[in-house]
Design a protein around this motif. Structure first.
Motif, mmCIF file in Angstrom:
data_model
loop_
_atom_site.group_PDB
_atom_site.id
_atom_site.type_symbol
_atom_site.label_atom_id
_atom_site.label_comp_id
_atom_site.label_asym_id
_atom_site.label_seq_id
_atom_site.Cartn_x
_atom_site.Cartn_y
_atom_site.Cartn_z
ATOM 1 N N LEU A 195 1.596 36.099 28.329
ATOM 2 C CA LEU A 195 2.357 37.201 28.469
ATOM 3 C C LEU A 195 2.977 37.402 29.379
ATOM 4 C CD1 LEU A 195 -0.514 39.823 28.611
ATOM 5 C CD2 LEU A 195 0.420 39.990 26.693
ATOM 6 N N ASN A 196 4.109 37.950 29.100
ATOM 7 C CA ASN A 196 5.657 38.320 30.081
ATOM 8 C C ASN A 196 4.984 38.546 31.512
ATOM 9 O OD1 ASN A 196 8.047 39.295 31.821
ATOM 10 N ND2 ASN A 196 9.216 38.911 29.800
ATOM 11 N N PRO A 197 5.449 37.765 32.542
ATOM 12 C CA PRO A 197 4.373 37.564 34.002
ATOM 13 C C PRO A 197 5.032 39.222 34.668
ATOM 14 C CG PRO A 197 4.700 35.852 33.545
ATOM 15 C CD PRO A 197 5.836 36.501 32.232
ATOM 16 N N ALA A 198 6.322 39.687 34.292
ATOM 17 C CA ALA A 198 6.651 40.820 34.515
ATOM 18 C C ALA A 198 6.454 42.260 34.676
ATOM 19 C CB ALA A 198 8.219 40.265 34.901
ATOM 20 N N ASN A 393 3.855 40.050 22.349
ATOM 21 C CA ASN A 393 3.491 38.971 23.075
ATOM 22 C C ASN A 393 1.649 38.038 22.535
ATOM 23 O OD1 ASN A 393 4.644 39.391 25.960
ATOM 24 N ND2 ASN A 393 5.799 38.478 24.420
ATOM 25 N N LEU A 394 0.736 38.825 22.232
ATOM 26 C CA LEU A 394 -0.208 38.849 21.923
ATOM 27 C C LEU A 394 -0.248 38.535 20.619
ATOM 28 C CD1 LEU A 394 -2.461 42.696 23.401
ATOM 29 C CD2 LEU A 394 -2.407 39.856 24.385
ATOM 30 N N CYS A 395 0.298 38.994 19.784
ATOM 31 C CA CYS A 395 0.652 38.824 18.330
ATOM 32 C C CYS A 395 0.610 37.848 17.473
ATOM 33 C CB CYS A 395 1.431 39.667 17.668
ATOM 34 S SG CYS A 395 0.213 41.518 17.542
ATOM 35 N N ALA A 396 2.295 36.743 19.181
ATOM 36 C CA ALA A 396 3.079 35.701 18.773
ATOM 37 C C ALA A 396 2.276 34.418 18.516
ATOM 38 C CB ALA A 396 3.530 35.904 19.897
#
Length: 419
Positions: A195-198, A393-396
């Motif tokens: 996941l993108n941390p920001a 992000n979860l589906c990537a």
């Protein structure tokens, strides 16, 4: 060279093996490599040597955010000074207003006054983010016995730009702590987060403190202001897309603040909003540099854009008598809220995005479609890009899996193998 020699002779020996601060070497190395390139480089001809490494990639992304940062500094100050000078709003009480009053005053026609007013809000946020982030990054690196990665340079700067200017600093610290620890470090650190941390930190603040992170009053750093964001105006049917002006504002304050909210205002960024998200032009300037250097994937950017345009066209065609958001055209979706910033700087994060070329198109299109779906259909979330990117992000990994399997089956058919 003087500083380099001083560090090597007088400071570094205390942190290397056998020194009295040996166990704190991680923290020394973190700050040393912030100033200079590490000396552990390949010097023989047996390896491919390149001047591009993780640090330089991250610093390039960092520099590409400067157009949005510089415009954001001016715009935060301008929006506040305009409300104070022209509408009689009161500055927020505290040392920030005292500094601005003592040095420049609240003059919306003064470049220096606007930049200073924006800086007294942005710089404390920036310092809080980097102090908090480096504490957690350093602690995890120290515990694991490895060096601190440079990935937080980008995470930190992006996080500062998606926050409202008047956010309390303790919320900033909580948000970046959650983003770094839960969004990245628990999965192994830089390069291992899915996941993108920001965005994880921003989502935490959004759901933990919805009263402060959503609504109308958070976007301008003054008291007694009741203006609405562009997305709030659109959701309430107060934007006329034909001419780009407000049809009828909800309150007197909103009318004065948005009377000239034409599409060009939203493109240039002369509107209320998060610090670095208002100017689509500034974002695209930085984005062009990212695309030219091939750090950001043009396939993802194109996918996000086409997904948004396609979904917008569908809603425009369907129409609605009760939901004004159905009528928002794609070029408004592009410039209002955080869509442009998310498309350029967040969706293109190479770690949390799809890895395959075909998967990048699908990943981007999914984000574009989901953004419009959330904005139009779900009244609880006027801004959809944050949740759409996290969903992407979860589906990537799944997208890449199916793309890879499809490639395998196609090659087997071509070579006469068994699919």
């Amino acid at each position: 060279m003087g500083l380099r020699n001083y560090l090597d002779k007088n400071v570094a020996p205390h942190f290397h093996e056998g020194g009295k601060f040996e166990k704190y070497y991680t923290f020394y190395e973190m700050f040393d490599t912030m100033l200079y390139s590490p000396d552990s480089v390949t010097r023989t001809g047996a390896h491919v040597r390149d001047g591009l490494d993780l640090k330089r990639i991250m610093m390039t992304v960092w520099f590409c955010t400067f157009p949005a940062i510089l415009f954001g500094l001016w715009n935060v100050g301008y929006q506040a000074n305009m409300q104070i000078a022209e509408l009689g709003a009161s500055p927020l009480a505290g040392w920030r207003s005292d500094v601005v009053m003592a040095l420049t005053g609240f003059d919306p026609n003064s470049l220096l006054a606007n930049v200073l007013h924006g800086a007294v809000y942005y710089i404390p946020i920036l310092l809080t983010v980097y102090i908090g982030g480096f504490i957690w990054e350093g602690l995890f690196a120290w515990k694991r016995g490895h060096e601190v990665n440079e990935g937080f340079f980008v995470t930190g700067i992006l996080f500062t730009l998606i926050l409202p200017p008047a956010i309390p600093l303790w919320q900033v610290f909580l948000g970046i702590s959650f983003g770094v620890v839960i969004g990245k470090e628990v999965f192994g650190g830089t390069g291992k987060n899915f996941l993108n941390p920001a965005l994880v930190g921003r989502a935490f603040l959004y759901f933990a403190y919805p009263a402060q992170m959503s609504g109308d009053a958070v976007w301008t750093a003054v008291d007694n202001f009741s203006g609405a964001t562009s997305l709030s105006l659109a959701a309430s049917g107060n934007l006329d897309y034909a001419v780009g002006l407000t049809a009828n504002a909800l309150t007197e304050g909103a009318a004065a603040a948005t009377a000239s909210l034409a599409w060009m205002n939203t493109f240039l960024g002369n509107i209320q909003g998060s610090i670095g998200e208002t100017s689509t032009l500034a974002i695209l300037i930085g984005g062009a540099a990212l695309l030219l250097t091939k750090i950001a994937s043009w396939r993802i950017v194109l996918g996000v854009f086409l997904g948004m345009v396609g979904m917008s066209a569908i809603f425009n065609g369907v129409g609605s008598d009760t939901n004004a958001m159905f009528d928002m055209p794609w070029y408004w979706h592009l410039t209002v809220g955080g869509f442009a910033f998310g498309m350029i700087f967040m969706a293109t994060d190479p770690v949390s995005a799809s890895m395959t070329n075909t998967g990048k198109y699908i990943f981007g299109a999914l984000i574009g479609v989901m953004t419009v779906l959330i904005r139009v259909i779900n009244p609880a979330f006027p801004e959809g890009i944050m949740l759409a990117i996290l969903f992407g992000n979860l589906c990537a990994p799944l997208i890449d899996y199916f793309v890879t399997q499809a490639n395998i089956r196609r090659r087997l058919r071509r070579t006469g193998g068994v699919a």
